[in-house]
Scaffold this motif. Structure first.
Motif, short mmCIF file in Angstrom:
data_model
loop_
_atom_site.label_atom_id
_atom_site.label_comp_id
_atom_site.label_asym_id
_atom_site.label_seq_id
_atom_site.Cartn_x
_atom_site.Cartn_y
_atom_site.Cartn_z
N ASN A 1 -26.44 -104.69 80.53
CA ASN A 1 -26.47 -104.26 79.13
C ASN A 1 -25.64 -103.00 78.93
O ASN A 1 -25.56 -102.15 79.81
N ILE A 2 -25.03 -102.90 77.76
CA ILE A 2 -24.33 -101.68 77.37
C ILE A 2 -24.59 -101.49 75.87
O ILE A 2 -24.67 -102.46 75.12
N SER A 3 -24.72 -100.25 75.47
CA SER A 3 -24.91 -100.00 74.04
C SER A 3 -23.58 -100.17 73.31
O SER A 3 -22.51 -99.98 73.89
N SER A 4 -23.67 -100.52 72.06
CA SER A 4 -22.46 -100.66 71.25
C SER A 4 -21.71 -99.33 71.18
O SER A 4 -20.48 -99.31 71.19
N ALA A 5 -22.46 -98.24 71.12
CA ALA A 5 -21.83 -96.92 71.04
C ALA A 5 -21.04 -96.61 72.31
O ALA A 5 -19.91 -96.11 72.25
N LEU A 6 -21.61 -96.91 73.47
CA LEU A 6 -20.91 -96.66 74.73
C LEU A 6 -19.70 -97.57 74.87
O LEU A 6 -18.64 -97.15 75.33
N PHE A 7 -19.83 -98.82 74.46
CA PHE A 7 -18.70 -99.74 74.49
C PHE A 7 -17.56 -99.20 73.62
O PHE A 7 -16.40 -99.21 74.03
#
Length: 90
Positions: free
Chosen positions: A45-51
């Motif tokens: 999983n990755i947050s949209s913000a980090l992506f």
């Protein structure tokens, strides 16, 4: 805590890619993303913000971002692959 560590590792990997010899002409890196904003999949999983931060970093560092089918087509035709080429899969 684990999320912070994962973020640091991912950002560190992106920075390492920015300066790695594998990014010479004729080579490319494929970044694979699996889940966005789905904490139950902790390992992928990755947050949209980090992506978004990672994409901003790639753009800021001058990476040439292409779709995976385009990269495969270039390789299959022996076409030139620019320096710092990155394909992203989701």
């Amino acid at each position: 805590m684990m999320r912070t560590l994962l973020r640091q590792v991912l950002i560190g990997c992106c920075l390492a890619l920015a300066f790695g010899p594998v990014l010479a002409a004729g080579h490319a890196v494929v970044l694979a993303y699996h889940h966005f904003d789905e904490p139950r999949y902790r390992a992928t999983n990755i947050s949209s913000a980090l992506f978004a931060q990672q994409l901003d970093l790639l753009i800021r560092e001058g990476f040439h971002i292409v779709a995976l089918p385009e990269l495969i087509e270039r390789w299959s035709k022996d076409d030139a692959i620019p320096d710092k080429t990155v394909a992203i899969t989701i």
